[in-house]
Write a protein that holds these residues in place. Structure first.
Motif, mmCIF file in Angstrom:
data_model
loop_
_atom_site.group_PDB
_atom_site.id
_atom_site.type_symbol
_atom_site.label_atom_id
_atom_site.label_comp_id
_atom_site.label_asym_id
_atom_site.label_seq_id
_atom_site.Cartn_x
_atom_site.Cartn_y
_atom_site.Cartn_z
ATOM 1 N N LEU A 28 0.802 -1.103 -0.105
ATOM 2 C CA LEU A 28 -0.081 0.018 0.048
ATOM 3 C C LEU A 28 0.933 1.159 0.051
ATOM 4 C CD1 LEU A 28 -2.652 1.614 0.269
ATOM 5 C CD2 LEU A 28 -2.267 1.313 2.790
ATOM 6 N N GLN A 38 -7.458 -2.986 1.126
ATOM 7 C CA GLN A 38 -6.740 -1.794 0.940
ATOM 8 C C GLN A 38 -7.279 -1.146 -0.458
ATOM 9 O OE1 GLN A 38 -2.811 -3.745 1.040
ATOM 10 N NE2 GLN A 38 -2.554 -3.110 3.041
ATOM 11 N N LYS A 39 -7.229 -1.807 -1.464
ATOM 12 C CA LYS A 39 -7.685 -1.161 -2.806
ATOM 13 C C LYS A 39 -9.167 -0.368 -2.360
ATOM 14 C CE LYS A 39 -5.321 -4.666 -5.601
ATOM 15 N NZ LYS A 39 -5.290 -5.826 -6.522
ATOM 16 N N CYS A 40 -10.100 -0.966 -1.893
ATOM 17 C CA CYS A 40 -11.158 -0.408 -1.747
ATOM 18 C C CYS A 40 -11.059 0.924 -0.832
ATOM 19 C CB CYS A 40 -12.302 -1.461 -1.112
ATOM 20 S SG CYS A 40 -12.672 -2.842 -2.074
ATOM 21 N N GLU A 91 -7.466 -6.593 -1.130
ATOM 22 C CA GLU A 91 -8.596 -6.025 -1.736
ATOM 23 C C GLU A 91 -9.252 -5.040 -0.688
ATOM 24 O OE1 GLU A 91 -11.883 -5.455 -4.454
ATOM 25 O OE2 GLU A 91 -9.843 -6.432 -4.541
ATOM 26 N N ARG A 143 -8.834 1.346 -10.740
ATOM 27 C CA ARG A 143 -8.644 0.112 -10.157
ATOM 28 C C ARG A 143 -7.712 -0.714 -11.126
ATOM 29 N NH1 ARG A 143 -10.964 -3.252 -6.338
ATOM 30 N NH2 ARG A 143 -9.615 -5.259 -6.806
ATOM 31 N N LEU A 178 -4.502 0.178 -9.377
ATOM 32 C CA LEU A 178 -4.328 -0.584 -8.052
ATOM 33 C C LEU A 178 -4.096 -2.149 -8.243
ATOM 34 C CD1 LEU A 178 -7.202 1.189 -6.164
ATOM 35 C CD2 LEU A 178 -4.645 1.599 -5.679
ATOM 36 N N ASP A 179 -4.662 -2.583 -9.392
ATOM 37 C CA ASP A 179 -4.572 -3.993 -9.519
ATOM 38 C C ASP A 179 -3.095 -4.480 -9.891
ATOM 39 O OD1 ASP A 179 -7.122 -4.716 -8.631
ATOM 40 O OD2 ASP A 179 -7.862 -4.724 -10.829
#
Length: 135
Positions: A28, A61-63, A59, A49, A52-53
């Motif tokens: 992150l 952390q991405k959200c 998941e 997205r 981030l991928d």
């Protein structure tokens, strides 16, 4: 996640960024540092997205990045010094980003900080930090 079983785990509203949190948030925080390069900021803003991928983050952390939930990002291992790269990419000041973690508007937050910050009352260890009580 509040650094359970650590002598500082009972400070209200505080997640201490220690070695364990650094490991949890490593990818992150690396993502955040990538935003220092203009080409990466552009790619991120074009499709958050997809960008981030490219990072092996959880998941959750991405959200939290997509939601700009800085309190959650800290709980997931984010370091505020890295996280402000996200808000800077959005054109927001550090004060604007940090104020989202309070119940204050940006102006109220700035005013509070100019007056010396929040009161320590109610923001200390829940249990006394004496060695007798911690044993």
């Amino acid at each position: 996640m509040n650094n359970n079983n650590k002598p500082y785990s009972d400070i209200p509203g505080t997640t201490v960024f220690d070695g364990d949190m650094a490991r949890i948030g490593f990818h992150l925080n690396q993502f955040c540092m990538s935003l220092m390069q203009e080409s990466n900021r552009t790619a991120f803003k074009q499709n958050e997205r997809t960008y981030l991928d490219k990072w092996p983050m959880t998941e959750a952390q991405k959200c939290a990045v997509i939601a700009r939930d800085f309190s959650q990002l800290i709980a997931l291992g984010g370091n505020i010094y890295y996280l402000v790269k996200i808000s800077s990419s959005d054109g927001l000041s550090v004060a604007a980003a940090v104020s989202t973690m309070t119940n204050l508007s940006v102006d109220e937050y700035i005013d509070m900080m100019r007056r010396g910050g929040r009161s320590p009352e109610g923001n200390r260890y829940v249990v006394s930090n004496t060695s007798e009580e911690k044993q």
